[in-house]
Design a protein around this motif. Sequence first.
Motif, PDB file in Angstrom:
ATOM      1  N   ALA A   1       0.261  -7.632  -2.900  1.00  0.00           N
ATOM      2  CA  ALA A   1       0.023  -6.773  -4.229  1.00  0.00           C
ATOM      3  C   ALA A   1       1.344  -6.926  -4.922  1.00  0.00           C
ATOM      4  N   ALA A   2       1.303  -6.629  -6.334  1.00  0.00           N
ATOM      5  CA  ALA A   2       2.646  -6.495  -6.979  1.00  0.00           C
ATOM      6  C   ALA A   2       2.275  -5.608  -8.119  1.00  0.00           C
ATOM      7  N   ILE A   3       3.431  -4.993  -8.775  1.00  0.00           N
ATOM      8  CA  ILE A   3       3.106  -4.069  -9.940  1.00  0.00           C
ATOM      9  C   ILE A   3       4.536  -4.311 -11.049  1.00  0.00           C
ATOM     10  N   THR A   4       4.044  -4.213 -12.062  1.00  0.00           N
ATOM     11  CA  THR A   4       4.939  -4.273 -13.098  1.00  0.00           C
ATOM     12  C   THR A   4       5.893  -3.128 -13.277  1.00  0.00           C
TER      13      THR A   4
ATOM     14  N   SER B   1       0.454  -2.444 -14.766  1.00  0.00           N
ATOM     15  CA  SER B   1      -0.372  -3.616 -14.429  1.00  0.00           C
ATOM     16  C   SER B   1      -0.096  -3.635 -12.751  1.00  0.00           C
ATOM     17  N   THR B   2      -1.150  -4.074 -12.110  1.00  0.00           N
ATOM     18  CA  THR B   2      -1.089  -4.038 -10.766  1.00  0.00           C
ATOM     19  C   THR B   2      -1.731  -5.390 -10.663  1.00  0.00           C
ATOM     20  N   TYR B   3      -1.437  -6.009  -9.409  1.00  0.00           N
ATOM     21  CA  TYR B   3      -2.157  -7.348  -8.704  1.00  0.00           C
ATOM     22  C   TYR B   3      -2.381  -7.186  -7.380  1.00  0.00           C
ATOM     23  N   TYR B   4      -3.381  -7.771  -6.982  1.00  0.00           N
ATOM     24  CA  TYR B   4      -3.827  -7.711  -5.696  1.00  0.00           C
ATOM     25  C   TYR B   4      -4.390  -9.154  -5.061  1.00  0.00           C
TER      26      TYR B   4
ATOM     27  N   VAL C   1      -7.221  -7.765  -0.025  1.00  0.00           N
ATOM     28  CA  VAL C   1      -6.871  -6.171   0.248  1.00  0.00           C
ATOM     29  C   VAL C   1      -7.482  -5.390  -0.914  1.00  0.00           C
ATOM     30  N   LYS C   2      -7.989  -6.047  -2.001  1.00  0.00           N
ATOM     31  CA  LYS C   2      -8.705  -5.353  -3.091  1.00  0.00           C
ATOM     32  C   LYS C   2      -9.587  -4.029  -2.635  1.00  0.00           C
ATOM     33  N   GLY C   3      -9.305  -3.111  -3.130  1.00  0.00           N
ATOM     34  CA  GLY C   3     -10.353  -1.920  -2.950  1.00  0.00           C
ATOM     35  C   GLY C   3      -9.749  -0.934  -1.800  1.00  0.00           C
ATOM     36  N   ARG C   4      -8.945  -1.934  -1.034  1.00  0.00           N
ATOM     37  CA  ARG C   4      -8.410  -1.188   0.191  1.00  0.00           C
ATOM     38  C   ARG C   4      -6.952  -0.751   0.111  1.00  0.00           C
ATOM     39  N   PHE C   5      -6.044  -1.487  -0.682  1.00  0.00           N
ATOM     40  CA  PHE C   5      -4.619  -1.153  -0.650  1.00  0.00           C
ATOM     41  C   PHE C   5      -4.281  -0.969  -1.936  1.00  0.00           C
TER      42      PHE C   5
ATOM     43  N   ASN D   1      -5.464   1.407   3.164  1.00  0.00           N
ATOM     44  CA  ASN D   1      -6.742   2.253   3.900  1.00  0.00           C
ATOM     45  C   ASN D   1      -7.634   1.124   4.482  1.00  0.00           C
ATOM     46  N   SER D   2      -8.411   1.553   5.342  1.00  0.00           N
ATOM     47  CA  SER D   2      -9.327   0.888   5.740  1.00  0.00           C
ATOM     48  C   SER D   2      -8.827  -0.487   6.639  1.00  0.00           C
ATOM     49  N   LEU D   3      -7.660  -0.145   7.204  1.00  0.00           N
ATOM     50  CA  LEU D   3      -7.018  -1.354   8.013  1.00  0.00           C
ATOM     51  C   LEU D   3      -8.063  -1.922   8.816  1.00  0.00           C
ATOM     52  N   LYS D   4      -7.627  -3.419   8.849  1.00  0.00           N
ATOM     53  CA  LYS D   4      -8.336  -4.372   9.792  1.00  0.00           C
ATOM     54  C   LYS D   4      -7.407  -5.001  10.573  1.00  0.00           C
TER      55      LYS D   4
END
Length: 126
Positions: free
Chosen positions: A50-53, A58-61, A65-69, A85-88
Motif C-alpha cells: 500500500a502507499a499514500i501521498t 490518494s491511496t494505493y493498494y 489486500v484491498k478491502g482488508r488493509f 484486518n481479516s488477516l490471512k
Amino acid sequence: QVQLVESGGGLVQAGGSLRLSCAASGRTFNKLSTMGWFRQAPGKDREFVAAITWRGDSTYYADSVKGRFTISRDNAKNTVYLQMNSLKPEDTAVYFCAADRPPYSDTYSQAGYDYWGQGTQVTVSS
C-alpha cells in the motif's frame, strides 16, 4: 539522514487485526514524501502492499489486500499507519515501511523509494 522505524508487528490468528506504525525522523526527511508499505515472505520477492501521498488524498493498494488493509498518515507526527484486518496466513511476512521523496517515482515499485525501515514481522496462524 532519514530513519524509518516500524512497530506493531506480532503473532495473530487468522481473521484477526494488527496495526503497523512507521515513524519517520531525521533532519532531511521530506514531509512531502509518498509513504509506502511493502512485505517479503520467506523465499519470495518483496512486494508492494500500500502507499499514500503526502496529503493523504490518494491511496494505493495491492489487489491482495484491498478491502482488508487501510493506509493512513499523520503528518504532524511524521507517522504512517497500516491497519490490517481479516488477516490471512498468506499475509505472513516481514513488513517494511518506505519513503519516496520528490520528485516521485513509481509508487508500486520498491525501486522508486529512497528510504527504508528495518522491517517488522507479521505472523498469521491458521
